[in-house]
Design a protein around this motif. Structure first.
Motif, PDB file in Angstrom:
ATOM      1  N   GLU A 171       2.721  16.781  -4.240  1.00 39.45           N
ATOM      2  CA  GLU A 171       1.626  15.673  -4.406  1.00 39.45           C
ATOM      3  C   GLU A 171       1.903  14.354  -5.118  1.00 39.45           C
ATOM      4  OE1 GLU A 171      -1.442  18.272  -5.583  1.00 39.45           O
ATOM      5  OE2 GLU A 171      -1.686  19.176  -3.838  1.00 39.45           O
ATOM      6  N   ARG A 172       2.791  14.630  -6.129  1.00 42.58           N
ATOM      7  CA  ARG A 172       2.979  13.502  -6.954  1.00 42.58           C
ATOM      8  C   ARG A 172       3.808  12.193  -6.223  1.00 42.58           C
ATOM      9  NH1 ARG A 172       5.400  15.248 -12.788  1.00 42.58           N
ATOM     10  NH2 ARG A 172       3.357  16.183 -12.873  1.00 42.58           N
ATOM     11  N   HIS A 173       4.774  12.636  -5.587  1.00 48.39           N
ATOM     12  CA  HIS A 173       5.663  11.657  -4.769  1.00 48.39           C
ATOM     13  C   HIS A 173       5.499  11.678  -3.376  1.00 48.39           C
ATOM     14  CE1 HIS A 173       7.643  11.554  -8.590  1.00 48.39           C
ATOM     15  NE2 HIS A 173       7.728  12.909  -8.760  1.00 48.39           N
ATOM     16  N   GLN A 174       4.492  12.315  -2.702  1.00 47.25           N
ATOM     17  CA  GLN A 174       4.616  12.381  -1.348  1.00 47.25           C
ATOM     18  C   GLN A 174       4.207  11.129  -0.613  1.00 47.25           C
ATOM     19  OE1 GLN A 174       1.810  12.114   0.801  1.00 47.25           O
ATOM     20  NE2 GLN A 174       0.301  12.144  -0.520  1.00 47.25           N
ATOM     21  N   SER A 175       3.411  10.187  -1.437  1.00 44.35           N
ATOM     22  CA  SER A 175       2.954   8.747  -0.869  1.00 44.35           C
ATOM     23  C   SER A 175       3.969   7.853  -0.797  1.00 44.35           C
ATOM     24  CB  SER A 175       1.685   8.419  -1.544  1.00 44.35           C
ATOM     25  OG  SER A 175       1.351   7.124  -1.207  1.00 44.35           O
ATOM     26  N   LYS A 176       4.952   7.917  -1.887  1.00 46.09           N
ATOM     27  CA  LYS A 176       5.870   7.047  -2.022  1.00 46.09           C
ATOM     28  C   LYS A 176       6.951   7.313  -1.081  1.00 46.09           C
ATOM     29  CE  LYS A 176       5.443   5.309  -6.594  1.00 46.09           C
ATOM     30  NZ  LYS A 176       6.020   5.307  -8.067  1.00 46.09           N
ATOM     31  N   PRO A 233       0.659  -1.280   0.015  1.00 48.28           N
ATOM     32  CA  PRO A 233      -0.080  -0.012   0.018  1.00 48.28           C
ATOM     33  C   PRO A 233       0.743   1.219   0.024  1.00 48.28           C
ATOM     34  CG  PRO A 233       0.239  -0.917   2.107  1.00 48.28           C
ATOM     35  CD  PRO A 233       1.238  -1.819   1.436  1.00 48.28           C
ATOM     36  N   GLY A 234       0.330   2.297  -0.447  1.00 46.96           N
ATOM     37  CA  GLY A 234       0.882   3.580  -0.052  1.00 46.96           C
ATOM     38  C   GLY A 234       0.218   4.354   0.895  1.00 46.96           C
ATOM     39  N   VAL A 235       0.983   4.993   1.810  1.00 45.26           N
ATOM     40  CA  VAL A 235       0.505   5.636   2.939  1.00 45.26           C
ATOM     41  C   VAL A 235       0.860   7.231   2.521  1.00 45.26           C
ATOM     42  CG1 VAL A 235       0.332   5.959   5.287  1.00 45.26           C
ATOM     43  CG2 VAL A 235       0.805   3.733   4.390  1.00 45.26           C
ATOM     44  N   SER A 236      -0.188   8.029   2.784  1.00 49.05           N
ATOM     45  CA  SER A 236      -0.210   9.414   2.420  1.00 49.05           C
ATOM     46  C   SER A 236       0.421  10.255   3.781  1.00 49.05           C
ATOM     47  CB  SER A 236      -1.447  10.268   1.980  1.00 49.05           C
ATOM     48  OG  SER A 236      -1.808   9.767   0.612  1.00 49.05           O
ATOM     49  N   ALA A 237       1.181  11.182   3.640  1.00 50.40           N
ATOM     50  CA  ALA A 237       1.585  12.058   4.721  1.00 50.40           C
ATOM     51  C   ALA A 237       0.448  12.753   5.307  1.00 50.40           C
ATOM     52  CB  ALA A 237       2.780  13.130   4.253  1.00 50.40           C
ATOM     53  N   PRO A 238       0.384  12.967   6.361  1.00 54.46           N
ATOM     54  CA  PRO A 238      -0.951  13.746   7.144  1.00 54.46           C
ATOM     55  C   PRO A 238      -1.008  14.998   6.440  1.00 54.46           C
ATOM     56  CG  PRO A 238       0.417  13.030   8.834  1.00 54.46           C
ATOM     57  CD  PRO A 238       1.202  12.541   7.441  1.00 54.46           C
ATOM     58  N   PRO A 239      -2.210  15.627   5.952  1.00 54.03           N
ATOM     59  CA  PRO A 239      -2.281  16.922   5.587  1.00 54.03           C
ATOM     60  C   PRO A 239      -1.535  18.093   6.023  1.00 54.03           C
ATOM     61  CG  PRO A 239      -4.529  15.661   5.643  1.00 54.03           C
ATOM     62  CD  PRO A 239      -3.501  15.043   6.410  1.00 54.03           C
ATOM     63  N   ASP A 240      -1.567  17.984   7.525  1.00 52.01           N
ATOM     64  CA  ASP A 240      -0.957  19.104   8.108  1.00 52.01           C
ATOM     65  C   ASP A 240       0.636  19.131   8.074  1.00 52.01           C
ATOM     66  OD1 ASP A 240      -0.965  16.708   9.653  1.00 52.01           O
ATOM     67  OD2 ASP A 240      -0.139  17.796  11.326  1.00 52.01           O
ATOM     68  N   ASP A 260       7.775  28.963  -8.730  1.00 52.30           N
ATOM     69  CA  ASP A 260       6.668  28.674  -9.132  1.00 52.30           C
ATOM     70  C   ASP A 260       5.874  27.866  -7.910  1.00 52.30           C
ATOM     71  OD1 ASP A 260       4.290  27.461  -9.785  1.00 52.30           O
ATOM     72  OD2 ASP A 260       4.927  27.778 -12.011  1.00 52.30           O
ATOM     73  N   GLN A 261       5.270  28.237  -6.954  1.00 51.47           N
ATOM     74  CA  GLN A 261       4.597  27.566  -5.915  1.00 51.47           C
ATOM     75  C   GLN A 261       3.684  26.295  -6.090  1.00 51.47           C
ATOM     76  OE1 GLN A 261       5.861  27.806  -2.643  1.00 51.47           O
ATOM     77  NE2 GLN A 261       7.114  29.012  -3.985  1.00 51.47           N
ATOM     78  N   VAL A 262       3.003  26.534  -7.326  1.00 48.97           N
ATOM     79  CA  VAL A 262       2.155  25.412  -7.939  1.00 48.97           C
ATOM     80  C   VAL A 262       2.962  24.546  -8.444  1.00 48.97           C
ATOM     81  CG1 VAL A 262       0.301  24.920  -9.491  1.00 48.97           C
ATOM     82  CG2 VAL A 262       0.342  26.965  -8.362  1.00 48.97           C
ATOM     83  N   ALA A 263       3.988  24.550  -8.944  1.00 48.13           N
ATOM     84  CA  ALA A 263       4.998  23.559  -9.436  1.00 48.13           C
ATOM     85  C   ALA A 263       5.391  22.702  -8.545  1.00 48.13           C
ATOM     86  CB  ALA A 263       6.193  24.173 -10.384  1.00 48.13           C
ATOM     87  N   PHE A 264       5.968  23.320  -7.187  1.00 47.37           N
ATOM     88  CA  PHE A 264       6.489  22.554  -6.058  1.00 47.37           C
ATOM     89  C   PHE A 264       5.336  21.579  -5.759  1.00 47.37           C
ATOM     90  CE2 PHE A 264       7.210  21.965  -1.802  1.00 47.37           C
ATOM     91  CZ  PHE A 264       8.416  21.237  -1.618  1.00 47.37           C
ATOM     92  N   THR A 297      -0.649  18.959 -13.673  1.00 46.31           N
ATOM     93  CA  THR A 297      -0.213  17.422 -13.596  1.00 46.31           C
ATOM     94  C   THR A 297       0.438  16.947 -14.825  1.00 46.31           C
ATOM     95  OG1 THR A 297      -2.390  17.184 -14.170  1.00 46.31           O
ATOM     96  CG2 THR A 297      -2.095  17.154 -11.908  1.00 46.31           C
ATOM     97  N   GLN A 298       0.069  17.485 -16.024  1.00 46.40           N
ATOM     98  CA  GLN A 298       0.795  16.863 -17.266  1.00 46.40           C
ATOM     99  C   GLN A 298       2.093  17.377 -17.476  1.00 46.40           C
ATOM    100  OE1 GLN A 298      -2.210  18.526 -19.959  1.00 46.40           O
ATOM    101  NE2 GLN A 298      -3.802  17.287 -19.340  1.00 46.40           N
ATOM    102  N   ILE A 299       2.769  18.038 -16.567  1.00 43.44           N
ATOM    103  CA  ILE A 299       4.218  18.204 -16.786  1.00 43.44           C
ATOM    104  C   ILE A 299       5.067  17.595 -16.082  1.00 43.44           C
ATOM    105  CG2 ILE A 299       5.902  20.416 -16.447  1.00 43.44           C
ATOM    106  CD1 ILE A 299       3.411  22.205 -16.281  1.00 43.44           C
ATOM    107  N   ASP A 300       6.234  17.047 -16.816  1.00 46.00           N
ATOM    108  CA  ASP A 300       7.028  16.124 -16.088  1.00 46.00           C
ATOM    109  C   ASP A 300       7.877  17.002 -15.039  1.00 46.00           C
ATOM    110  OD1 ASP A 300       9.321  17.533 -17.258  1.00 46.00           O
ATOM    111  OD2 ASP A 300       9.419  16.398 -19.005  1.00 46.00           O
ATOM    112  N   ASP A 301       8.595  15.831 -14.098  1.00 49.23           N
ATOM    113  CA  ASP A 301       9.282  16.405 -12.950  1.00 49.23           C
ATOM    114  C   ASP A 301      10.339  17.655 -13.268  1.00 49.23           C
ATOM    115  OD1 ASP A 301       7.802  14.652 -11.775  1.00 49.23           O
ATOM    116  OD2 ASP A 301       9.489  13.442 -10.896  1.00 49.23           O
ATOM    117  N   ASP A 302      10.954  17.085 -14.218  1.00 51.42           N
ATOM    118  CA  ASP A 302      12.212  17.944 -14.523  1.00 51.42           C
ATOM    119  C   ASP A 302      11.613  19.767 -14.943  1.00 51.42           C
ATOM    120  OD1 ASP A 302      13.932  16.030 -14.558  1.00 51.42           O
ATOM    121  OD2 ASP A 302      14.046  15.928 -16.616  1.00 51.42           O
TER     122      ASP A 302
END
Lengths: 190, 207
Positions: free
Chosen positions: B37-42, A54-61, B28-32, B12-17
């Motif tokens: 959001e794209r990688h935080q879960s992993k 599974p993938g676990v998301s970081a908390p929103p805060d 650009d804050q939206v880019a960051f 969301t359609q723009i690549d990481d680079d």
């Protein structure tokens, strides 16, 4: 017999073999049932891992905190940017001025004059410059930026410096004091 | 100047680079945010699975991204993958923490009451019967993964979450490729034994 069996098998399961190695493992699997069983066991376990990890998301805060830090960093960068720009601009101006001064000095030193030369005029022979003349055979420049080349006891030849040979003209009026055998007459522009 | 002019949906359609360049050069804050959001879960899953504590994972995750934000101009050269660079920072921060806690060698998730990784699996995955089964599979797998020796768990996680090659894993963890491959092999062998044991227990309970 499969050389480096363990390594090749795990690389086969991870799909990290080149085609020739892959064929080697597959032929070994066809020949040895134990290798086939091992490969299938590892492959099914890996598949189960991949499908169920599974993938676990970081908390929103936490994410909000990270985004805030990025904004703070950007804002700080933005404040520093004009200062950096001014410093860079000042350094650029100083460098440009240094280059220009150096180039001008070098040019002046090599030519001996900063006047723009007019290629259409010829330099008149100067009879007797008012400045104190240096020793014979020593070139010197008077207050009008005219180059004088003295020869001992035979007056002087004056010209503005110009290395273009085409601007040299022959002496038209030969007198006792400016015989061509004893003096050099240069023409040029001023 | 902070730009927020491009609609988020396009990012969301723009690549990481390109997103990295937009953040570095234009602030650009939206880019960051899109990269995050794209990688935080992993990244979070990897840290969490390694340290076994939500609070610690939160701290390491924040530290990782603080370094990412502040060091990007100095240490990221845009030649390699941005996510691999971030992952290296996350991995190093995780290993530093484990070394400081002297848990890297001794940790055993079975004996650690704080190890609740499999409890953090989102409930949204358990909305229907199928989802419940899937959720149970996730929890079961993560229990077993947590039981692996840390160096084996590390290889499994890096391979799965970051799709790293074994050369990259070897470079990151400071071992040879063969060692990394060997750890993966033993991890799979151990996991298989755990699955078989689990199945045997289920059969005994049913009978």
């Amino acid at each position: 017999m499969l050389p480096n069996k363990d390594e090749l098998i795990i690389r086969y399961v991870m799909d990290e073999l080149d085609p020739s190695e892959k064929m080697l493992v597959e032929s070994a699997m066809a020949e040895d049932e134990n290798i086939l069983i091992e490969v299938e066991a590892l492959r099914s376990t890996f598949k189960r891992c991949v499908e169920n990890m599974p993938g676990v998301s970081a908390p929103p805060d936490v994410l909000d905190t990270v985004v805030s830090k990025a904004q703070e960093f950007s804002a700080a960068n933005r404040k520093q940017a004009p200062v950096r720009y001014l410093v860079f601009r000042r350094i650029s101006y100083a460098a440009a001025a240094t280059v220009l001064l150096s180039a001008g000095f070098s040019w002046y030193a090599s030519t001996g004059t900063s006047d723009v030369l007019n290629q259409t005029e010829t330099v008149e022979l100067m009879a007797s410059p008012t400045e104190v003349q240096p020793a014979a055979n020593t070139p010197w420049i008077d207050h009008q930026n005219i180059l004088h080349i003295n020869t001992a006891g035979f007056g002087s030849v004056a010209t503005t410096p110009d290395s273009t040979p085409t601007r040299l003209r022959p002496i038209e009026e030969v007198t006792a004091g400016n015989r061509p055998a004893r003096q050099l007459h240069l023409t040029g522009t001023q | 100047m902070i730009k927020n002019s491009i609609p988020t949906t396009n990012y969301t359609q723009i690549d990481d680079d390109r997103l990295v360049k937009m953040f570095r050069r234009d602030n650009d804050q939206v880019a960051f945010r899109t990269l995050l959001e794209r990688h935080q879960s992993k990244i979070y899953s990897y840290i969490y699975s390694m340290v076994g504590s939500g609070d610690v994972a939160n701290d390491i995750f924040q530290d990782t991204f603080t370094k990412v934000i502040t060091k990007m101009d100095d240490t990221y050269n845009e030649q390699g993958k941005w996510i691999a660079w971030v992952m290296r920072i996350a991995h190093n921060a995780t290993i530093d923490y484990l070394r400081k806690q002297k848990r890297f060698v001794d940790v055993n998730a079975k004996d650690d009451p704080d190890f609740d990784f499999y409890e953090r699996i989102p409930d949204t995955e358990i909305s229907a019967q199928e989802g419940m089964e899937q959720g149970e599979s996730h929890k079961s797998l993560m229990k077993h993964v947590a039981s692996l020796p840390p160096e084996q768990r590390e290889v499994v996680m890096l391979r799965h979450y970051y799709e790293m090659s074994f050369k990259e894993i070897a470079d990151l963890t400071g071992v040879s490729i063969n060692t990394a491959l060997g750890r993966m092999r033993y991890a799979l062998i151990n996991l298989r034994k755990m699955f078989e044991q689990e199945n045997a227990n289920e059969i005994n309970v049913t009978e």
